[in-house]
Structures are given as C-alpha cells and as structure tokens.
Motif scaffolding. Structure first.
Motif, PDB file in Angstrom:
ATOM      1  N   GLN A   1    -104.625  35.569 -10.742  1.00 56.04           N
ATOM      2  CA  GLN A   1    -103.970  36.831 -11.034  1.00 56.04           C
ATOM      3  C   GLN A   1    -104.324  37.319 -12.431  1.00 56.04           C
ATOM      4  OE1 GLN A   1    -102.194  38.580  -8.681  1.00 56.04           O
ATOM      5  NE2 GLN A   1    -102.416  40.208 -10.210  1.00 56.04           N
ATOM      6  N   TYR A   2    -104.436  36.406 -13.374  1.00 58.78           N
ATOM      7  CA  TYR A   2    -104.798  36.770 -14.741  1.00 58.78           C
ATOM      8  C   TYR A   2    -106.188  37.393 -14.777  1.00 58.78           C
ATOM      9  CZ  TYR A   2    -106.366  36.243 -19.569  1.00 58.78           C
ATOM     10  OH  TYR A   2    -106.883  36.471 -20.814  1.00 58.78           O
ATOM     11  N   ARG A   3    -107.127  36.792 -14.051  1.00 60.60           N
ATOM     12  CA  ARG A   3    -108.497  37.319 -14.025  1.00 60.60           C
ATOM     13  C   ARG A   3    -108.535  38.714 -13.396  1.00 60.60           C
ATOM     14  NH1 ARG A   3    -109.640  31.922 -12.477  1.00 60.60           N
ATOM     15  NH2 ARG A   3    -109.775  32.569 -10.282  1.00 60.60           N
ATOM     16  N   ILE A   4    -107.786  38.878 -12.311  1.00 59.36           N
ATOM     17  CA  ILE A   4    -107.751  40.183 -11.654  1.00 59.36           C
ATOM     18  C   ILE A   4    -107.129  41.235 -12.570  1.00 59.36           C
ATOM     19  CG2 ILE A   4    -106.715  41.505  -9.764  1.00 59.36           C
ATOM     20  CD1 ILE A   4    -107.046  39.059  -7.998  1.00 59.36           C
ATOM     21  N   ASP A   5    -106.009  40.893 -13.215  1.00 56.68           N
ATOM     22  CA  ASP A   5    -105.343  41.839 -14.117  1.00 56.68           C
ATOM     23  C   ASP A   5    -106.245  42.241 -15.275  1.00 56.68           C
ATOM     24  OD1 ASP A   5    -103.088  41.779 -12.556  1.00 56.68           O
ATOM     25  OD2 ASP A   5    -102.000  40.357 -13.812  1.00 56.68           O
ATOM     26  N   LYS A   6    -106.975  41.268 -15.801  1.00 49.73           N
ATOM     27  CA  LYS A   6    -107.888  41.562 -16.918  1.00 49.73           C
ATOM     28  C   LYS A   6    -109.003  42.505 -16.475  1.00 49.73           C
ATOM     29  CE  LYS A   6    -110.580  39.319 -20.563  1.00 49.73           C
ATOM     30  NZ  LYS A   6    -111.034  38.029 -21.138  1.00 49.73           N
ATOM     31  N   ARG A   7    -109.530  42.247 -15.295  1.00 50.38           N
ATOM     32  CA  ARG A   7    -110.591  43.116 -14.773  1.00 50.38           C
ATOM     33  C   ARG A   7    -110.064  44.524 -14.496  1.00 50.38           C
ATOM     34  NH1 ARG A   7    -115.426  44.991 -15.180  1.00 50.38           N
ATOM     35  NH2 ARG A   7    -116.405  45.585 -13.191  1.00 50.38           N
ATOM     36  N   ILE A   8    -108.853  44.624 -13.973  1.00 51.83           N
ATOM     37  CA  ILE A   8    -108.245  45.932 -13.708  1.00 51.83           C
ATOM     38  C   ILE A   8    -108.100  46.724 -15.003  1.00 51.83           C
ATOM     39  CG2 ILE A   8    -106.058  47.057 -13.088  1.00 51.83           C
ATOM     40  CD1 ILE A   8    -105.791  45.021 -10.818  1.00 51.83           C
ATOM     41  N   ASN A   9    -107.651  46.069 -16.069  1.00 46.13           N
ATOM     42  CA  ASN A   9    -107.506  46.754 -17.355  1.00 46.13           C
ATOM     43  C   ASN A   9    -108.853  47.244 -17.878  1.00 46.13           C
ATOM     44  OD1 ASN A   9    -104.724  46.458 -17.476  1.00 46.13           O
ATOM     45  ND2 ASN A   9    -104.837  44.481 -18.511  1.00 46.13           N
ATOM     46  N   GLN A  10    -109.894  46.429 -17.688  1.00 47.41           N
ATOM     47  CA  GLN A  10    -111.229  46.839 -18.121  1.00 47.41           C
ATOM     48  C   GLN A  10    -111.712  48.054 -17.321  1.00 47.41           C
ATOM     49  OE1 GLN A  10    -113.264  43.151 -17.425  1.00 47.41           O
ATOM     50  NE2 GLN A  10    -113.029  42.439 -19.548  1.00 47.41           N
ATOM     51  N   LEU A  11    -111.461  48.037 -16.026  1.00 46.68           N
ATOM     52  CA  LEU A  11    -111.889  49.139 -15.171  1.00 46.68           C
ATOM     53  C   LEU A  11    -111.120  50.421 -15.479  1.00 46.68           C
ATOM     54  CD1 LEU A  11    -112.264  47.245 -11.784  1.00 46.68           C
ATOM     55  CD2 LEU A  11    -114.116  48.327 -13.089  1.00 46.68           C
ATOM     56  N   LYS A  12    -109.836  50.294 -15.819  1.00 47.53           N
ATOM     57  CA  LYS A  12    -109.051  51.469 -16.184  1.00 47.53           C
ATOM     58  C   LYS A  12    -109.614  52.111 -17.445  1.00 47.53           C
ATOM     59  CE  LYS A  12    -104.576  50.438 -14.044  1.00 47.53           C
ATOM     60  NZ  LYS A  12    -103.139  50.126 -14.288  1.00 47.53           N
ATOM     61  N   LYS A  13    -110.052  51.280 -18.382  1.00 43.64           N
ATOM     62  CA  LYS A  13    -110.653  51.825 -19.596  1.00 43.64           C
ATOM     63  C   LYS A  13    -111.952  52.557 -19.265  1.00 43.64           C
ATOM     64  CE  LYS A  13    -112.901  49.194 -22.544  1.00 43.64           C
ATOM     65  NZ  LYS A  13    -113.217  48.230 -23.619  1.00 43.64           N
TER      66      LYS A  13
END
Length: 349
Positions: free
Chosen positions: A199-211
């Motif tokens: 979940q941490y990896r997915i959340d981190k990737r989501i934040n990067q994609l939002k940027k």
C-alpha cells in the motif's frame, strides 16, 4: 445601509487597517492581495437575489485580546453568492463599539472565506485532480487507486470497479456505496507487513502521478492559450523541483488603468512579486487578455518595465508570455509560475 453601500463609503486602506486590528490573530490578514481584489470586485458587483440581513456576533470585551479570539464575526455572509450578499442590509450591534470600517472588515473576512478571490475559491473547491478533463497520468491514478482496494471489496463491488475502469471516466476518483466504504475501512484496519508495504508503494506512486498530472495540465493549458511551442517549456516544467502558481487580476471595470492596478497590486500588497519570487530560479509570467482587449504596446512595455527590476535584483531568468482568455473580458489576468530546482514531492498551485 447595504453591504455594497458600506464598502463604497470606505477605502480599502481604511478597511484593512481596521481588519488588522480586530482580526490581528488571524493569519490570513498577512496576505492582502486577495482581500484587495475581492474588495474591488464586491464594490462593483450588482445586487441580484433575495437579499437579507448581515448581523454580528460580538465577543465579551475581556476575550478580545486572547490568542484565538476575534472581537466580532459577521453573520450570514459566508457561503452565499456575492451578488446576493452585496444587497443585504447591515444591522449594527445594539451596543456598537466598532467603527464602520471594522464592521466592513469583518464582512470582507467572512465573504471571502478569509481572503480568497473567486479564482482561488474555484481552484480550492474544484480541485484540478477532479476535473472532467485530465491527462494520461490521471487515468493511471484512477487505475492504481482501484487496484489498491480490489483485494478488500466484495466480488460484486469488484466487478463494478472494473466496469468503472472501462467506462469513460468523469473524474480521477471511483465510486463505492456508503456500506462498502465502511466495510473497506474495517478490512484495511489490520494489514500485515507485506500488505502495508504494498500500500505504501502504491500511495507513493499515486502521489508522483498526481504531481505529473498537474504539471501536464499546466503545460497543456499554456500551450493551448499562449501558442508557445511545447519544446520551449516542457523540460522546464517537468524537470522542476518545485512549482508554485499564483494569479493577480485587475478589477478596474473601465474606471482606471489596468496595468497601473497590476503594478500597485504586485508592489504594495503582500505577497508582493518579490515575495513570490523568493527562492525561485525561473519565473514564467503569462498576461491573459481577451481577443477584443489585448495588451497594447504601451501596456506591454509598462508591465515589462515593472516586472523586470525584481527579476534583475534576484538574478532570475524570466519568461514573459501573452495569452488569450476571453473570460477575463476587458481586464488582465496575470499568471505567475515560479520554478525552483529543489527536489520535493510537492506541487503548489
């Protein structure tokens, strides 16, 4: 006396001085540019609506100087349309210790949701990540968000989520029933170590994609509205460590010079242009006007002359662009995009 009549009987300097007295413990009064723009809009807004009354809550005098206390609050102004509020009758407190400027300051504070302009309010409550038109990065965000919860929902809901992925999306988020949201929360309360790491990896990737989504949207908007070649600014935007975007708009309504208004706003109302450029390594300034009221040569020169000293002193490389936005009518909307090389995961707008 109506709200509009009260505002038109006072200057902004009088109101803001009073506001800084009564609301001195309120952090938003340090940023005056938004209040100045809102004040000028309100003074020129015509009344449309059912009206009403503006009353005040007055705090006990012994509480006025406490850290988190405000001496007075204007009621019936937050959350209403400005074109209705300007026609409301101002009902002064029965035992009124406040000046008209202090009453107007409390109304301005409440009407603007503590210093927000209409554009800033729209950006806040209609967040770009929920707009109906987003880029490939937004689509990836939605896919990852759904992927992250699939193991924790019922089979029926899993089918519905997969259907949402196939349909033409209208926003980045997904839809669940209220019962399914509650069940999802309970199922994710006690994840083991490997699932937490996933979940941490997915959340981190989501934040990067939002940027990346926000930066792609900014790039697409600039290219569409200014016709600047994408190759000229693409690497600048995507390789930036941090981007901060802010706006300054004229509200002269044909009564005064619009470039003079912008210069005054940028020079004398915090945050000033110098404050905005602090820490930046590059700045893109876009002046939007309508096709009918584009910048004249004289306006263009005066605006450049006003901006250039800040860039020269701070050794910043500016990019000055003219854009078209017919929604601004006969005014000017100045978009200031400051870019720094500091590598962070944040994108401010």
């Amino acid at each position: 006396m109506t709200v509009k009549e009260l505002f038109n009987s006072l200057s902004f300097d009088e109101i803001v001085k009073a506001l800084q007295n009564t609301h001195r413990n309120e952090g938003s009064i340090k940023c005056l540019a938004g209040y100045k723009e809102a004040f000028d809009i309100i003074r020129n807004t015509n009344f449309e609506g059912h009206g009403g009354e503006v009353t005040f809550d007055v705090m006990p005098r012994e509480e006025w100087y406490e850290l988190h206390s405000l001496p007075l609050l204007a009621l019936n102004v937050e959350g209403d349309f400005w074109h209705n509020t300007v026609g409301k009758d101002v009902i002064k407190p029965e035992y009124n210790p406040f000046t008209d400027a202090e009453l107007a300051g409390a109304i301005l504070w409440g009407m603007t949701f503590y210093g927000f302009t209409p554009r800033r309010t729209k950006e806040l409550f209609n967040n770009k990540i929920d707009r109906k038109s987003f880029t490939k990065y937004g689509l990836l965000v939605k896919k990852l968000q759904i992927k992250s919860i699939l193991p924790y929902v019922s089979a029926e809901t899993r089918k519905e989520l997969k259907r949402q992925l196939k349909d033409e999306p209208d926003r980045m988020t997904y839809y669940l029933s209220s019962d399914e949201w509650r069940n999802l929360g309970r199922r994710r309360l006690h994840l083991n170590r490997s699932k937490r790491k996933r979940q941490y990896r997915i959340d981190k990737r989501i934040n990067q994609l939002k940027k990346l989504e926000k930066r792609q949207h900014l790039l697409d908007t600039l290219v569409k509205r200014t016709n600047v070649p994408v190759k000229n600014i693409e690497s600048t935007i995507f390789n930036a460590g941090e981007i901060y975007e802010t706006w300054r708009e004229t509200h002269v309504y044909g009564k005064s010079d619009r470039v003079d208004y912008l210069i005054d706003l940028l020079a004398n109302f915090s945050p000033t242009l110098e404050d905005i450029c602090k820490g930046a390594t590059e700045v893109i300034v876009v002046a939007y006007t309508s096709d009918k009221y584009s910048l004249t040569v004289d306006e263009d020169n005066r605006l450049y002359d006003a901006l250039n000293p800040t860039f020269t002193v701070k050794d910043i490389r500016p990019t000055l662009i003219k854009g078209v936005d017919n929604d601004v009518k006969d005014e000017i909307a100045l978009q200031i995009i400051t870019i720094s090389t500091n590598k962070t995961d944040n994108y401010s707008s």
